[in-house]
Design a protein around this motif. Sequence first.
Motif, short mmCIF file in Angstrom:
data_model
loop_
_atom_site.label_atom_id
_atom_site.label_comp_id
_atom_site.label_asym_id
_atom_site.label_seq_id
_atom_site.Cartn_x
_atom_site.Cartn_y
_atom_site.Cartn_z
N LYS A 103 -52.38 -4.62 -58.70
CA LYS A 103 -52.11 -5.18 -57.37
C LYS A 103 -50.64 -5.55 -57.23
CE LYS A 103 -53.99 -6.89 -53.47
NZ LYS A 103 -54.90 -6.16 -52.57
N ARG A 104 -50.08 -6.13 -58.26
CA ARG A 104 -48.68 -6.51 -58.21
C ARG A 104 -47.79 -5.27 -58.09
NH1 ARG A 104 -45.53 -10.99 -59.04
NH2 ARG A 104 -43.39 -10.49 -59.65
N LEU A 107 -48.29 -3.82 -54.39
CA LEU A 107 -47.63 -4.63 -53.38
C LEU A 107 -46.12 -4.61 -53.56
CD1 LEU A 107 -50.01 -7.74 -53.17
CD2 LEU A 107 -49.85 -5.81 -51.59
N GLU A 121 -51.66 -7.80 -46.44
CA GLU A 121 -52.73 -7.15 -47.22
C GLU A 121 -54.07 -7.62 -46.69
OE1 GLU A 121 -54.72 -8.45 -50.24
OE2 GLU A 121 -54.49 -10.30 -49.10
N THR A 123 -57.14 -8.99 -47.90
CA THR A 123 -58.13 -9.94 -48.42
C THR A 123 -58.81 -10.68 -47.28
OG1 THR A 123 -56.89 -10.27 -50.47
CG2 THR A 123 -58.45 -11.99 -49.87
N ARG A 134 -55.56 -11.73 -56.43
CA ARG A 134 -55.12 -12.81 -55.55
C ARG A 134 -53.85 -13.47 -56.07
NH1 ARG A 134 -59.52 -14.47 -52.14
NH2 ARG A 134 -58.09 -15.94 -51.19
N VAL A 137 -50.95 -11.40 -54.96
CA VAL A 137 -50.68 -11.64 -53.54
C VAL A 137 -49.83 -12.89 -53.37
CG1 VAL A 137 -51.75 -12.23 -51.32
CG2 VAL A 137 -52.76 -10.43 -52.75
N ALA A 142 -47.25 -12.23 -50.04
CA ALA A 142 -47.91 -11.42 -49.02
C ALA A 142 -48.82 -12.30 -48.16
CB ALA A 142 -48.72 -10.30 -49.66
N SER A 144 -52.26 -12.69 -45.88
CA SER A 144 -53.63 -12.16 -45.79
C SER A 144 -54.22 -12.63 -44.46
CB SER A 144 -54.48 -12.67 -46.96
OG SER A 144 -53.86 -12.39 -48.20
#
Length: 257
Positions: A103-104, A107, A121, A123, A134, A137, A142, A144
């Motif tokens: 994910k890191r 993103l 993003e 979520t 998470r 994020v 980021a 959500s």
Amino acid sequence: MSRAILRPMETPALLARLAALPRAVLAYSGGVDSTLVAALAQRALGGRFAAVTVRSAFIASRDLDLARTKARTLGLDHHIMDLDVWGVAGLAANGPERCYLCKRAVLGLVAQAFPDAVLLEGTNAGDDPARPGRRAVAELGALSPLAQAGLTKAQVRALSRSLGLPGPDEPSNSCLATRIPQGTPLSAQALARVEALEAFARGLGFSDLRCRDQGLFLRLELPAGQLEAARDRHDDLLARARAAGFTDITLGERPQP
């Protein structure tokens, strides 16, 4: 749509929040959640919004095609960017930090390509706050929008349906890396063969399925209502599994999220 469905934050308020952003870019998977974010951001920001789908060995080709198709349907400024997952330190080890590292990296790639845009993003408010992604994020700052609006998955689906968005009732999906047991190192070959076996099973008429690589054995997980039909096609499934290098196949009910 009833007002109760959107009680956590009415759509106009969510649109206003998005419209207040100077420019935004969305990490767009093509799933139900990110498609709703994309549609709302497109409406709120117009030319100040872009969507990026990150292509990697972890993403099945059908999922990439689906993201492309939905982006065209929505008229998005859509970009495909490539991520070399094998070059991300620690990712191929498939340890407990795999989802966080992935994910890191995803993103981070999107943010780097659009440095002047606010990163979005998908979520939603019902997603487990303990999910490793998470943390990524939060670290990358980021936004959500769905989670911030208090929208759960059921509400996301209902709102998507009311807006006429593509695929509001599609089952949740996950990347190919989830098909390999945690702690078993990932390889391009292992990911490719589970993707091919899932495609074969879909070609037989099965859906909402997962092929789990269990070493010598392949476990095919299906909704309960499809198991009897899968037993009838066991020989076909076994032959394809053996051709891919497995010695046997087991069938099981797919746990529902």
